[in-house]
Design a protein around this motif. Structure first.
Motif, PDB file in Angstrom:
ATOM      1  N   ALA A 179       0.865  -1.065  -0.069  1.00 23.03           N
ATOM      2  CA  ALA A 179       0.115   0.068   0.084  1.00 23.03           C
ATOM      3  C   ALA A 179       0.903   1.042   0.200  1.00 23.03           C
ATOM      4  O   ALA A 179       1.903   1.082   0.419  1.00 23.03           O
ATOM      5  N   LEU A 180       0.445   2.325  -0.463  1.00 22.18           N
ATOM      6  CA  LEU A 180       0.976   3.611  -0.345  1.00 22.18           C
ATOM      7  C   LEU A 180      -0.153   4.676   0.333  1.00 22.18           C
ATOM      8  O   LEU A 180      -1.246   4.666   0.082  1.00 22.18           O
ATOM      9  N   ILE A 181       0.451   5.360   1.049  1.00 27.40           N
ATOM     10  CA  ILE A 181      -0.422   6.537   1.833  1.00 27.40           C
ATOM     11  C   ILE A 181      -0.034   7.809   1.280  1.00 27.40           C
ATOM     12  O   ILE A 181       1.546   8.164   1.105  1.00 27.40           O
ATOM     13  N   CYS A 182      -0.832   8.756   0.713  1.00 30.69           N
ATOM     14  CA  CYS A 182      -0.338  10.047   0.308  1.00 30.69           C
ATOM     15  C   CYS A 182      -1.610  10.913   0.228  1.00 30.69           C
ATOM     16  O   CYS A 182      -2.628  10.586   0.630  1.00 30.69           O
ATOM     17  N   ASP A 183      -1.363  12.183  -0.225  1.00 27.09           N
ATOM     18  CA  ASP A 183      -2.535  13.142  -0.294  1.00 27.09           C
ATOM     19  C   ASP A 183      -2.946  13.068  -1.818  1.00 27.09           C
ATOM     20  O   ASP A 183      -2.644  12.129  -2.673  1.00 27.09           O
ATOM     21  N   ASP A 184      -3.970  13.487  -2.033  1.00 28.40           N
ATOM     22  CA  ASP A 184      -4.767  13.613  -3.199  1.00 28.40           C
ATOM     23  C   ASP A 184      -4.437  14.545  -4.265  1.00 28.40           C
ATOM     24  O   ASP A 184      -5.140  14.687  -5.005  1.00 28.40           O
ATOM     25  N   THR A 185      -3.073  14.978  -4.376  1.00 28.80           N
ATOM     26  CA  THR A 185      -2.590  15.722  -5.362  1.00 28.80           C
ATOM     27  C   THR A 185      -2.603  14.926  -6.735  1.00 28.80           C
ATOM     28  O   THR A 185      -2.303  13.701  -6.602  1.00 28.80           O
ATOM     29  N   ASN A 186      -3.028  15.469  -7.730  1.00 27.53           N
ATOM     30  CA  ASN A 186      -2.939  14.872  -9.304  1.00 27.53           C
ATOM     31  C   ASN A 186      -1.656  14.250  -9.383  1.00 27.53           C
ATOM     32  O   ASN A 186      -1.432  13.256  -9.979  1.00 27.53           O
ATOM     33  N   ASN A 187      -0.624  14.682  -9.021  1.00 25.62           N
ATOM     34  CA  ASN A 187       0.940  14.381  -9.158  1.00 25.62           C
ATOM     35  C   ASN A 187       1.046  12.864  -8.489  1.00 25.62           C
ATOM     36  O   ASN A 187       1.515  12.139  -8.998  1.00 25.62           O
ATOM     37  N   ASN A 188       0.209  12.828  -7.188  1.00 30.12           N
ATOM     38  CA  ASN A 188       0.142  11.464  -6.724  1.00 30.12           C
ATOM     39  C   ASN A 188      -0.720  10.436  -7.345  1.00 30.12           C
ATOM     40  O   ASN A 188      -0.438   9.294  -7.501  1.00 30.12           O
ATOM     41  N   THR A 189      -1.904  10.862  -7.896  1.00 29.82           N
ATOM     42  CA  THR A 189      -3.013  10.086  -7.833  1.00 29.82           C
ATOM     43  C   THR A 189      -3.560  10.048  -9.430  1.00 29.82           C
ATOM     44  O   THR A 189      -4.483   9.273  -9.647  1.00 29.82           O
ATOM     45  N   GLN A 205      -4.697   9.273 -12.960  1.00 34.73           N
ATOM     46  CA  GLN A 205      -4.863   7.993 -13.625  1.00 34.73           C
ATOM     47  C   GLN A 205      -4.038   7.175 -14.717  1.00 34.73           C
ATOM     48  O   GLN A 205      -3.698   6.262 -14.737  1.00 34.73           O
ATOM     49  N   ILE A 206      -3.112   8.105 -15.101  1.00 34.40           N
ATOM     50  CA  ILE A 206      -2.312   7.563 -16.382  1.00 34.40           C
ATOM     51  C   ILE A 206      -0.840   7.495 -16.010  1.00 34.40           C
ATOM     52  O   ILE A 206      -0.221   6.204 -15.887  1.00 34.40           O
ATOM     53  N   ASN A 207      -0.126   8.355 -15.713  1.00 33.94           N
ATOM     54  CA  ASN A 207       1.456   8.481 -15.628  1.00 33.94           C
ATOM     55  C   ASN A 207       1.743   9.142 -14.148  1.00 33.94           C
ATOM     56  O   ASN A 207       3.002   9.513 -14.298  1.00 33.94           O
ATOM     57  N   GLU A 208       1.050   9.092 -13.230  1.00 33.85           N
ATOM     58  CA  GLU A 208       1.399   9.805 -12.172  1.00 33.85           C
ATOM     59  C   GLU A 208       2.243   8.688 -10.966  1.00 33.85           C
ATOM     60  O   GLU A 208       2.261   7.554 -11.123  1.00 33.85           O
ATOM     61  N   ILE A 209       2.423   9.137 -10.034  1.00 35.12           N
ATOM     62  CA  ILE A 209       3.251   8.632  -9.102  1.00 35.12           C
ATOM     63  C   ILE A 209       2.923   7.085  -8.722  1.00 35.12           C
ATOM     64  O   ILE A 209       3.741   6.188  -9.007  1.00 35.12           O
ATOM     65  N   ILE A 210       1.755   6.886  -8.170  1.00 36.84           N
ATOM     66  CA  ILE A 210       1.232   5.765  -7.878  1.00 36.84           C
ATOM     67  C   ILE A 210       1.159   4.721  -8.843  1.00 36.84           C
ATOM     68  O   ILE A 210       1.500   3.466  -9.023  1.00 36.84           O
ATOM     69  N   ARG A 211       0.637   5.095 -10.242  1.00 37.91           N
ATOM     70  CA  ARG A 211       0.306   4.454 -11.223  1.00 37.91           C
ATOM     71  C   ARG A 211       1.903   3.814 -11.829  1.00 37.91           C
ATOM     72  O   ARG A 211       2.162   2.717 -12.184  1.00 37.91           O
ATOM     73  N   ARG A 212       2.612   4.923 -11.772  1.00 39.18           N
ATOM     74  CA  ARG A 212       4.132   4.459 -12.147  1.00 39.18           C
ATOM     75  C   ARG A 212       4.829   3.472 -11.356  1.00 39.18           C
ATOM     76  O   ARG A 212       5.485   2.455 -11.850  1.00 39.18           O
ATOM     77  N   LEU A 213       4.582   3.408 -10.251  1.00 44.72           N
ATOM     78  CA  LEU A 213       4.980   2.552  -9.160  1.00 44.72           C
ATOM     79  C   LEU A 213       4.395   1.000  -9.516  1.00 44.72           C
ATOM     80  O   LEU A 213       5.046   0.194  -9.496  1.00 44.72           O
ATOM     81  N   GLU A 214       3.119   1.069  -9.702  1.00 45.94           N
ATOM     82  CA  GLU A 214       2.396  -0.165  -9.730  1.00 45.94           C
ATOM     83  C   GLU A 214       2.763  -0.603 -11.113  1.00 45.94           C
ATOM     84  O   GLU A 214       3.138  -1.916 -11.294  1.00 45.94           O
ATOM     85  N   LYS A 215       3.066  -0.003 -12.294  1.00 41.60           N
ATOM     86  CA  LYS A 215       3.623  -0.165 -13.368  1.00 41.60           C
ATOM     87  C   LYS A 215       5.098  -1.191 -13.367  1.00 41.60           C
ATOM     88  O   LYS A 215       5.192  -1.976 -13.816  1.00 41.60           O
ATOM     89  N   SER A 216       5.811  -0.465 -12.420  1.00 41.71           N
ATOM     90  CA  SER A 216       7.085  -0.897 -12.194  1.00 41.71           C
ATOM     91  C   SER A 216       7.259  -2.288 -11.534  1.00 41.71           C
ATOM     92  O   SER A 216       8.261  -3.291 -11.933  1.00 41.71           O
ATOM     93  N   LEU A 217       6.384  -2.256 -10.597  1.00 37.75           N
ATOM     94  CA  LEU A 217       6.196  -3.572  -9.700  1.00 37.75           C
ATOM     95  C   LEU A 217       5.183  -4.432 -10.308  1.00 37.75           C
ATOM     96  O   LEU A 217       5.283  -5.652  -9.893  1.00 37.75           O
ATOM     97  N   GLU A 218       4.565  -4.057 -11.437  1.00 33.98           N
ATOM     98  CA  GLU A 218       3.970  -5.027 -12.130  1.00 33.98           C
ATOM     99  C   GLU A 218       2.611  -5.618 -11.338  1.00 33.98           C
ATOM    100  O   GLU A 218       2.268  -6.853 -11.571  1.00 33.98           O
ATOM    101  N   ARG A 219       2.125  -4.968 -10.504  1.00 34.76           N
ATOM    102  CA  ARG A 219       1.132  -5.448  -9.738  1.00 34.76           C
ATOM    103  C   ARG A 219       0.193  -4.075  -9.208  1.00 34.76           C
ATOM    104  O   ARG A 219       0.946  -3.175  -9.024  1.00 34.76           O
ATOM    105  N   PRO A 220      -0.930  -4.260  -8.724  1.00 40.87           N
ATOM    106  CA  PRO A 220      -1.858  -2.983  -8.317  1.00 40.87           C
ATOM    107  C   PRO A 220      -1.171  -3.000  -6.816  1.00 40.87           C
ATOM    108  O   PRO A 220      -0.719  -3.759  -6.020  1.00 40.87           O
TER     109      PRO A 220
END
Length: 99
Positions: A51-61, A63-78
């Protein structure tokens, strides 16, 4: 003189153990995600992070290429997103409380 830096603290739960922090030199989501991923890899946490805890800024959350999605893509899992919506209410509360 006070210098303010934006950073991401990396802790483990349960136990609230401090792991590391990332002071990002760039505000680009790709750079921040790569810095966080580096800590995840350096601490052998790629399998255990859930899990990841963060605030709701667009840079974090975003839908396409922001921080959490990039981490999920790199880890190859949600990952579980634990997003603080506190700042979401600020504009409404500020305008309401002014009267």
């Amino acid at each position: 003189m006070t210098i303010k830096e934006k950073y991401y603290a990396i802790v483990s739960f349960p136990g609230d153990n401090y792991i590391d922090h990332v002071v990002h030199s760039s505000s680009k989501s790709e750079d921040v995600a790569n810095e966080i991923l580096s800590v995840i890899n350096d601490t052998d946490s790629t399998e255990s992070i859930s899990a990841l805890i963060c605030d709701d800024t667009n840079n974090n959350t975003g839908q396409i290429n922001e921080i959490i999605r990039r981490l999920e893509k790199s880890l190859e899992r949600p990952l579980q997103w634990l997003v603080c919506m506190l700042h979401f209410n600020e504009p409404f509360l500020e305008s309401t409380l002014q009267y």
